[in-house]
Design an enzyme around this catalytic site. Sequence first.
Site, PDB file in Angstrom:
ATOM      1  N   PRO A  99      -7.989  16.156   4.019  1.00  0.00           N
ATOM      2  CA  PRO A  99      -8.398  17.764   4.631  1.00  0.00           C
ATOM      3  C   PRO A  99      -7.284  18.238   4.818  1.00  0.00           C
ATOM      4  CG  PRO A  99      -9.166  15.650   5.991  1.00  0.00           C
ATOM      5  CD  PRO A  99      -8.128  15.148   4.825  1.00  0.00           C
ATOM      6  N   GLU A 100      -7.303  19.618   4.132  1.00  0.00           N
ATOM      7  CA  GLU A 100      -6.107  20.406   4.236  1.00  0.00           C
ATOM      8  C   GLU A 100      -6.739  21.859   4.742  1.00  0.00           C
ATOM      9  OE1 GLU A 100      -3.953  21.108   0.494  1.00  0.00           O
ATOM     10  OE2 GLU A 100      -4.273  19.042   0.083  1.00  0.00           O
TER      11      GLU A 100
ATOM     12  N   HIS B  25     -15.637   3.024  10.754  1.00  0.00           N
ATOM     13  CA  HIS B  25     -14.387   3.599  10.873  1.00  0.00           C
ATOM     14  C   HIS B  25     -14.375   4.590  12.071  1.00  0.00           C
ATOM     15  CE1 HIS B  25     -14.007   1.977   6.753  1.00  0.00           C
ATOM     16  NE2 HIS B  25     -13.160   1.432   7.198  1.00  0.00           N
TER      17      HIS B  25
ATOM     18  N   ARG C 242      -8.179   5.683   7.187  1.00  0.00           N
ATOM     19  CA  ARG C 242      -6.855   5.142   7.070  1.00  0.00           C
ATOM     20  C   ARG C 242      -6.276   5.130   8.550  1.00  0.00           C
ATOM     21  NH1 ARG C 242      -6.132   6.786   1.551  1.00  0.00           N
ATOM     22  NH2 ARG C 242      -3.976   6.648   1.611  1.00  0.00           N
TER      23      ARG C 242
END
Length: 280
Positions: free
Chosen positions: A2-3, A101, A120
Amino acid sequence: MPELPEVESVRRTLVDGTPSLLGAVVLKADILRASVVDGLSVEQFQQRVEGATFDQIFRHGKYLFFRLKQVRGTPFCWMAVHLRMTGRLFLVSEKLAVVPHTRFVLHLEHHQVLRFDDQRAFGRVWLVADPAEVTSRLGPDALAIDKSEFLQRLSGQRRQLKPLLLDQSFVAGLGNIYVDESLFRARLHPLRSAATLHADERERLFAAVHGVLQHAVDCKGANINGVFEAGSFPVAVYQRNGTPCPVCGTLIVKLRVGQRGTHLCPACQSMNSIIAMSWG
DNA sequence: CACTCTACCTGTGCGC
DNA sequence: TGCGCACAGGTAGAGT
């Protein structure tokens, strides 16, 4: 990854969605992985968030800031969230409160939850009294900055364009995808030193950064191998090495710049001006 | 100042 | 089938 455009898409969904996160009261905070909370203990986080009401949301670069109207202590605090590599924020029914997650879940009224998933586990959440504690380390937002300020910040810079644009203290919000896309649109080589840019190239760089980010926001972000299923921004070069350049047909190549995979069209983004300079 | 490297993570895809 | 490994990348912090 995500940017800025993906984070902006999350913000708009939380603000404008039905229901909106604005006005929602936090009943309970479940922290499923303690390391997601940074700078304070899980207990402190829970104590300050539970009972509070979301009343403002804004974005700066890749950070989201949520203002929480508290029931005790100071009137307000701010929850800052960075999605890093794989973080995702959803407002969903409490029936969908936990998936493999999920890192934290804020239980809200009306059987809703704000859920943070992060495969992550690089993403982080903080509580701060003032967003400036975070934003003071950042440059201006890469979409909000205007041309004159961009050019002013660019002047005097001598670093290579790729690491410069990735530096969040220069401008905030660009990551690896949109730096490669912006440099392609600007027809500038990622290894060019900012000091070598002519006036027209500096203007091209600003227009490319702004144009790429605006287009990507309009597309609700990118879609890289199906990873960002929500977005439809079509990448021209990112992870497209070996495929034809959409402008000239030359095959896209991949370099390593710093430790980053860097994708470019060797014809559109030539280093000729540098070579010409070195030939004097 | 500019740069390089490492740590933090885990799923994927490759070669053997 | 399965093992080991490189790789993806944002950021902080240490080192050159």
